[in-house]
Structures are given as structure tokens and as C-alpha cells.
Design an enzyme around this catalytic site. Structure first.
Site, PDB file in Angstrom:
ATOM      1  N   ILE A  16       0.820  -1.220   0.000  1.00 57.44           N
ATOM      2  CA  ILE A  16       0.000   0.000   0.000  1.00 57.44           C
ATOM      3  C   ILE A  16       0.850   1.266   0.000  1.00 57.44           C
ATOM      4  O   ILE A  16       0.408   2.313  -0.464  1.00 57.44           O
ATOM      5  CB  ILE A  16      -1.013  -0.014   1.174  1.00 57.44           C
ATOM      6  CG1 ILE A  16      -2.126   0.997   0.920  1.00 57.44           C
ATOM      7  CG2 ILE A  16      -0.322   0.224   2.512  1.00 57.44           C
ATOM      8  CD1 ILE A  16      -3.325   0.832   1.816  1.00 57.44           C
ATOM      9  N   VAL A  38       1.203  -2.619   8.409  1.00 51.59           N
ATOM     10  CA  VAL A  38       1.022  -1.476   7.512  1.00 51.59           C
ATOM     11  C   VAL A  38       1.586  -0.201   8.158  1.00 51.59           C
ATOM     12  O   VAL A  38       2.246   0.606   7.498  1.00 51.59           O
ATOM     13  CB  VAL A  38      -0.483  -1.264   7.221  1.00 51.59           C
ATOM     14  CG1 VAL A  38      -0.714   0.014   6.452  1.00 51.59           C
ATOM     15  CG2 VAL A  38      -1.052  -2.445   6.455  1.00 51.59           C
ATOM     16  N   ASP A  39       1.323  -0.045   9.420  1.00 49.41           N
ATOM     17  CA  ASP A  39       1.754   1.144  10.162  1.00 49.41           C
ATOM     18  C   ASP A  39       3.279   1.308  10.068  1.00 49.41           C
ATOM     19  O   ASP A  39       3.785   2.393   9.714  1.00 49.41           O
ATOM     20  CB  ASP A  39       1.314   0.955  11.626  1.00 49.41           C
ATOM     21  CG  ASP A  39       1.267   2.248  12.414  1.00 49.41           C
ATOM     22  OD1 ASP A  39       1.490   3.319  11.818  1.00 49.41           O
ATOM     23  OD2 ASP A  39       1.006   2.175  13.633  1.00 49.41           O
ATOM     24  N   SER A 128      -7.439  -4.162  10.661  1.00 53.29           N
ATOM     25  CA  SER A 128      -7.673  -5.079  11.797  1.00 53.29           C
ATOM     26  C   SER A 128      -7.401  -6.557  11.503  1.00 53.29           C
ATOM     27  O   SER A 128      -7.493  -7.375  12.418  1.00 53.29           O
ATOM     28  CB  SER A 128      -9.087  -4.949  12.379  1.00 53.29           C
ATOM     29  OG  SER A 128      -9.210  -3.780  13.167  1.00 53.29           O
ATOM     30  N   GLY A 130      -4.637  -8.097  10.603  1.00 49.07           N
ATOM     31  CA  GLY A 130      -3.286  -8.584  10.862  1.00 49.07           C
ATOM     32  C   GLY A 130      -3.083  -8.764  12.356  1.00 49.07           C
ATOM     33  O   GLY A 130      -3.684  -9.642  12.989  1.00 49.07           O
ATOM     34  N   TYR A 132      -4.264  -7.267  14.798  1.00 49.81           N
ATOM     35  CA  TYR A 132      -5.467  -7.144  15.622  1.00 49.81           C
ATOM     36  C   TYR A 132      -6.416  -8.340  15.532  1.00 49.81           C
ATOM     37  O   TYR A 132      -7.398  -8.404  16.275  1.00 49.81           O
ATOM     38  CB  TYR A 132      -6.210  -5.840  15.300  1.00 49.81           C
ATOM     39  CG  TYR A 132      -5.608  -4.615  15.973  1.00 49.81           C
ATOM     40  CD1 TYR A 132      -4.494  -4.708  16.808  1.00 49.81           C
ATOM     41  CD2 TYR A 132      -6.157  -3.352  15.784  1.00 49.81           C
ATOM     42  CE1 TYR A 132      -3.948  -3.585  17.425  1.00 49.81           C
ATOM     43  CE2 TYR A 132      -5.623  -2.224  16.412  1.00 49.81           C
ATOM     44  CZ  TYR A 132      -4.521  -2.347  17.223  1.00 49.81           C
ATOM     45  OH  TYR A 132      -3.993  -1.247  17.841  1.00 49.81           O
TER      46      TYR A 132
HETATM   47  N1  AR6 Z   1       0.517  -3.172   2.217  1.00 49.30           N
HETATM   48  C1  AR6 Z   1      -0.723  -3.710   2.213  1.00 49.30           C
HETATM   49  N2  AR6 Z   1      -1.168  -4.542   3.166  1.00 49.30           N
HETATM   50  C2  AR6 Z   1      -0.325  -4.849   4.180  1.00 49.30           C
HETATM   51  C3  AR6 Z   1       0.998  -4.331   4.268  1.00 49.30           C
HETATM   52  C4  AR6 Z   1       1.404  -3.452   3.219  1.00 49.30           C
HETATM   53  N3  AR6 Z   1       2.625  -2.894   3.196  1.00 49.30           N
HETATM   54  N4  AR6 Z   1       1.575  -4.822   5.400  1.00 49.30           N
HETATM   55  C5  AR6 Z   1       0.667  -5.620   5.992  1.00 49.30           C
HETATM   56  N5  AR6 Z   1      -0.470  -5.668   5.260  1.00 49.30           N
HETATM   57  P1  AR6 Z   1      -1.828  -4.890  10.298  1.00 49.30           P
HETATM   58  P2  AR6 Z   1      -4.080  -4.326  12.140  1.00 49.30           P
HETATM   59  C6  AR6 Z   1      -1.761  -6.353   5.545  1.00 49.30           C
HETATM   60  O1  AR6 Z   1      -1.233  -5.827  11.300  1.00 49.30           O
HETATM   61  O2  AR6 Z   1      -4.492  -5.765  12.158  1.00 49.30           O
HETATM   62  C7  AR6 Z   1       0.387  -2.308  13.971  1.00 49.30           C
HETATM   63  O3  AR6 Z   1       1.411  -2.663  14.832  1.00 49.30           O
HETATM   64  C8  AR6 Z   1      -1.709  -7.521   6.498  1.00 49.30           C
HETATM   65  O4  AR6 Z   1      -1.444  -8.719   5.785  1.00 49.30           O
HETATM   66  O5  AR6 Z   1      -0.933  -3.924   9.621  1.00 49.30           O
HETATM   67  O6  AR6 Z   1      -5.137  -3.273  11.980  1.00 49.30           O
HETATM   68  C9  AR6 Z   1      -0.319  -1.023  14.403  1.00 49.30           C
HETATM   69  O7  AR6 Z   1       0.568  -0.123  14.996  1.00 49.30           O
HETATM   70  C10 AR6 Z   1      -3.105  -7.515   7.112  1.00 49.30           C
HETATM   71  O8  AR6 Z   1      -4.016  -8.268   6.317  1.00 49.30           O
HETATM   72  O9  AR6 Z   1      -3.016  -3.996  10.976  1.00 49.30           O
HETATM   73  C11 AR6 Z   1      -1.348  -1.538  15.378  1.00 49.30           C
HETATM   74  O10 AR6 Z   1      -0.794  -1.687  16.658  1.00 49.30           O
HETATM   75  C12 AR6 Z   1      -3.550  -6.055   7.028  1.00 49.30           C
HETATM   76  O11 AR6 Z   1      -2.595  -5.411   6.191  1.00 49.30           O
HETATM   77  C13 AR6 Z   1      -1.729  -2.882  14.804  1.00 49.30           C
HETATM   78  O12 AR6 Z   1      -0.618  -3.308  14.010  1.00 49.30           O
HETATM   79  C14 AR6 Z   1      -3.609  -5.343   8.362  1.00 49.30           C
HETATM   80  O13 AR6 Z   1      -2.577  -5.795   9.229  1.00 49.30           O
HETATM   81  C15 AR6 Z   1      -2.926  -2.792  13.888  1.00 49.30           C
HETATM   82  O14 AR6 Z   1      -3.291  -4.086  13.487  1.00 49.30           O
END
Ligand code: AR6
Length: 182
Positions: A16, A38-39, A128, A130, A132
Site C-alpha cells: 500500500i 502497515v503502520d 484489523s 493482521g 489485531y
Molecule cells: N501493504 C498492504 N497490506 C499490508 C501491508 C502493506 N505494506 N503490510 C501488511 N499488510 P496490520 P491491524 C496487511 O497488522 O491488524 C500495527 O502494529 C496484512 O497482511 O498492519 O489493523 C499497528 O501499529 C493484514 O491483512 O493492521 C497496530 O498496533 C492487514 O494489512 C496494529 O498493528 C492489516 O494488518 C494494527 O493491526
């Protein structure tokens, strides 16, 4: 790449942080101080300007943290996107803690922020699903419904992207949404 909702919603795969859109949505946490997933990727690729504005938002608007379901806008720093919309999805606790409503609110409030700034293109990760732990099928249906309702009532943003990290995740989304429609 698959188009849904008469072309208003585009399902795609990749990183993303590489999206050339008016806004990328960050799956943040309430602290707005960064994290993994993602963050982490957004802060790494966008550079320190994003964290600097997050600190300002904490100081001026949300001293106790951005509540779950809310959204806040910052610069995108060095990303190809123009802005980052930070939102906080719910942590999955089994489904009886308003997780569905809060996930829907995260999508809706992010879209409201984009519309308020007249942004035409916005890219969402699967909030949420990943760290979460929100079940992906259930999150897919909620995300699709939230965006569908929004698109019916609003002409801006014109194009909404759902960016999945893997083809498997994109396929699972499409199956979940299809199953819902049928
Ligand atoms: N591009 C697109 N999708 C992605 C990428 C990327 N670069 N990286 C991961 N994903 P998550 P959450 C997908 O964990 O569950 C953080 O530590 C991944 O496969 O990023 O909302 C924050 O600081 C998954 O399906 O977000 C919070 O503490 C989706 O993005 C916490 O994680 C979301 O995964 C938030 O957790």
C-alpha cells in the site's frame, strides 16, 4: 485487479505504501506513534514527517490517543500518496465487543475525512486483519458494506482501492463478498 460497485471500488494486491493516490489509510493504533504491519511500512517509507504530525495531533486533538473507529489526517511525507489517513481498527475479542460496528466506523470515518478534503482516490489496507486478529471473511463483508453504503450516498472519493498484501487475501475477500451477495 477487480472492479466492483460500478467501478467505484477496485480490488488490487501489493504494498500500500506504493499507491499513487490522494490518501492511503494507515491501520494505526491509538497512540499514533507507529508499530508493525502497515503502520510500520508507512512510517518507514514516508519518513519522519508523518510521526511529527502524529505527535501534533496527539498534543492538540487527542491527548489520550485516537479512539478506535476514528480517523486523523497527516502528510504522507515521502510516499507517492498525498496524505495519510490514520485510523484505528478494533482488536478482535471474539465478536461481542462491538468489533463489527467499530470496524465499519473506521472505514466510514476515513472516507469522511477524505471527502472533507475533496480527495478523489483513497487506498485502504484490510484494517484489523493482521496484528489485531479480526477474522478476514467477516472483515471483508463489513469493509465491502461500509464502502458500498458510502459510495451510494457520496460522489467523493470517486475511486476507492482495497489493497491486499497477497493474492490469497484478495481472492478470500472476493469469495467472502460474493458469498454475501448470493
Ligand atoms: N501493504 C498492504 N497490506 C499490508 C501491508 C502493506 N505494506 N503490510 C501488511 N499488510 P496490520 P491491524 C496487511 O497488522 O491488524 C500495527 O502494529 C496484512 O497482511 O498492519 O489493523 C499497528 O501499529 C493484514 O491483512 O493492521 C497496530 O498496533 C492487514 O494489512 C496494529 O498493528 C492489516 O494488518 C494494527 O493491526
Amino acid at each position: 485487479m477487480t472492479e466492483l460497485l460500478n467501478g467505484r471500488l477496485i480490488i488490487t494486491t501489493g504494498d500500500i505504501t506504493q499507491m499513487e493516490v490522494d490518501a492511503v489509510v494507515n491501520a494505526a493504533n491509538s497512540s499514533l506513534m507507529g508499530g508493525g504491519g502497515v503502520d510500520g511500512a508507512i512510517h518507514r517509507a514516508g519518513g519522519p514527517a508523518i510521526l511529527k504530525e502524529c505527535k501534533e495531533i496527539r498534543k492538540n486533538d487527542w491527548p489520550d490517543g485516537l479512539p478506535t473507529g476514528q480517523a486523523a489526517v497527516t502528510t504522507a511525507g515521502e510516499l507517492p500518496a498525498q496524505k495519510v489517513i490514520h485510523t484505528v481498527g478494533p482488536v478482535w475479542h471474539g465478536g461481542d465487543s462491538q468489533e463489527d460496528e467499530l470496524l465499519e466506523a473506521a472505514y466510514r470515518n476515513s472516507l469522511d475525512k477524505a471527502a472533507f478534503e475533496a480527495m478523489q482516490t483513497i487506498a485502504f489496507p484490510a484494517i484489523s486483519t493482521g496484528v489485531y486478529g479480526f477474522p478476514k471473511d467477516r472483515a471483508a463483508k463489513i469493509a465491502y458494506r461500509a464502502v458500498g453504503e458510502y459510495a451510494r450516498r457520496n460522489t467523493v472519493p470517486r475511486t476507492i482501492y482495497f489493497v491486499f498484501f497477497s493474492q490469497d487475501d484478495a481472492d478470500a475477500f472476493l469469495s467472502a463478498v460474493d458469498a454475501d451477495a448470493g
